[in-house]
Structure formats: C-alpha cells, structure tokens
Design an enzyme around this catalytic site. Structure first.
Site: not given
Ligand code: DX5
Ligand code: ZN
Length: 227
Positions: A7, A30, A32, A34, A63, A65, A134, A140-142, A172-174, A194-195
């Site tokens: 991401s 990926h 994102d 928003m 993606h 959002m 999700m 948010f990432g991380g 997706d997420g964490g 992502g992170s």
């Molecule tokens: C969050 C995004 C994710 C985000 C994931 O709303 O949809 O794609 O980048 O980031 P990590 O992998 O750090 O949770």
């Molecule tokens: Zn995403």
C-alpha cells in the site's frame, strides 16, 4: 499462491514513482483513495492514479474509501486501475456498479468495514472478482490488526467454496509478518501491507518475506486457493 499488494499510503508521496518501482516484484500496487468524508483522512484522486499507472508496470489495485462510489469508481477504471474496490457502505447500487466496473475492463471488488457482516452480501458475490475484508477501521496506515475479523474471513472463505466461486479474498490493515499467516490460514489469498513493506529497510525483501509466510500458511490450510 498468495498475492502481496504493497500500500503506497505508507510510501513517500513526493516520490511515488520511485516508491512504486521499489516493489516491482509485488502482484499489485494498492492505492488508498480517501475523501475526508467516508474516512477522516484525505489522500489522492483520479489525476494521481492516472500518472501512477503510467509510472509503473505493476497493476493498480485502487481501494476507494470515498462516499458516492457509484459516481466516482468508473473514473478510476478510466484512469488505468486494473482493480477497483468500492465500499459496500458507500455504494447505493453495488450490483450495477460492479457490472459497470467490469464492463469498463477492470476487476470489480467490494470492501467491508469491520462492523459490516458478509452474510447480507452472499447473493452478490458472483458479481465480484474480489472481496476485501478490512482488518482495521479504514482511514490510516500503521494500525493494529483486528484479530476479531478472523471468523469473518473464515465464513467468507466457506461461502466462496460453497458457491464454487473464483473470487479473491483480500485483507487490508495491520498485515505483517506476525499476522499474515493467521489471515492466510483463515482463508485470505490477497494481502495488502503498507507499513510492513514501506517501513522495512528493503521493501522488495519485505514483499518476498510476506509472500513466503502466506504461501506456507495457504499450503497447510484446509481450503483450496484458486490462483
Ligand atoms: C487503511 C488502508 C490500508 C493501509 C494499510 O485504511 O486501507 O490500505 O494502507 O496500512 P498498514 O498495512 O500499515 O495497516
Ligand atoms: Zn487499503
């Protein structure tokens, strides 16, 4: 085989082309999108997706959002996305929208926030190429992976098998080296990170490590991966 989709939310937005090229071994990039309404954060839109699609040979997994997905999603296909994910919570007519995305030539995908159940959407699954579960609240990432989503992943994998569908199941997420195996074991086959990728010293290496873990878990899991 697992697919790993880094991401770019966790990348340096001033160097998007280089950041995309740093993960060229990945299956999809990926992206994102928003709008600061559907989620409390603002990222990028159609013009940046258009430029990014010219800057990398990795296909784009957008993606969305954003609110009013029915209106905006088709524009992301035109901008060059190979896969477009809209949120179930933001689409007024998800079947019509999925058909429009497919008709324009992209893979159609629908996402569910953590509190949205899969069961009401069972009959819609044949209209989709991918379902995104999700594993954090979007925005948010991380953030930390929500373990409580594992039963939903499992139930979705059962629905896919029961209906004999070729639908991909994305999380997706964490997602990281410490959570990816749990997701794969439960039934996911496409992993956004992502992170865990862009926070690593070598993003390409991180993609390889995540893929190896996911492939190992899929191979020993009870469900059959279609790709
Ligand atoms: C969050 C995004 C994710 C985000 C994931 O709303 O949809 O794609 O980048 O980031 P990590 O992998 O750090 O949770
Ligand atoms: Zn995403």
């Amino acid at each position: 085989m697992a697919q790993i989709n880094p991401s770019i939310l966790s990348a340096d937005f001033a160097r998007l082309a280089e950041e995309a090229q740093a993960v060229e071994g990945a299956d999809w990039l990926h992206v994102d999108v928003m709008d600061n309404h559907f989620v409390p954060n603002l990222t990028l839109g159609v013009p940046i997706v258009e430029s990014l699609s010219r800057a990398t040979s990795t296909p784009l997994d957008c993606h969305l959002m954003i609110e009013d997905a029915d209106r905006w999603a088709p524009q992301y296909v035109e901008a060059g996305a190979g896969s477009v994910t809209f949120h179930a919570e933001a689409a007024a007519a998800p079947v019509r929208l999925a058909r429009e995305i497919r008709a324009k030539g992209a893979r159609a995908s629908m996402a569910l926030k953590p509190a949205t159940p899969i069961e009401p959407y069972e009959d819609l699954l044949p209209e989709l190429d991918m379902l995104l579960i999700m594993t954090v609240e979007p925005g948010f990432g991380g953030q930390s992976f929500l373990d409580i989503m594992l039963p939903k992943i499992r139930r979705t994998r059962e629905l896919i098998s029961r209906h004999g569908l070729e639908l991909w199941l994305q999380v997706d997420g964490g997602v990281s080296e410490s959570t990816i195996e749990r997701c794969a074991e439960a039934g996911a086959d496409v992993f956004v990170a992502g992170s865990a990728v862009y926070g690593a010293k070598d993003p390409a290496d991180a993609v390889r490590a995540l893929r190896a873990k996911a492939d190992g878990a899929i191979a020993s899991a009870g469900w059959a991966c279609g790709h």
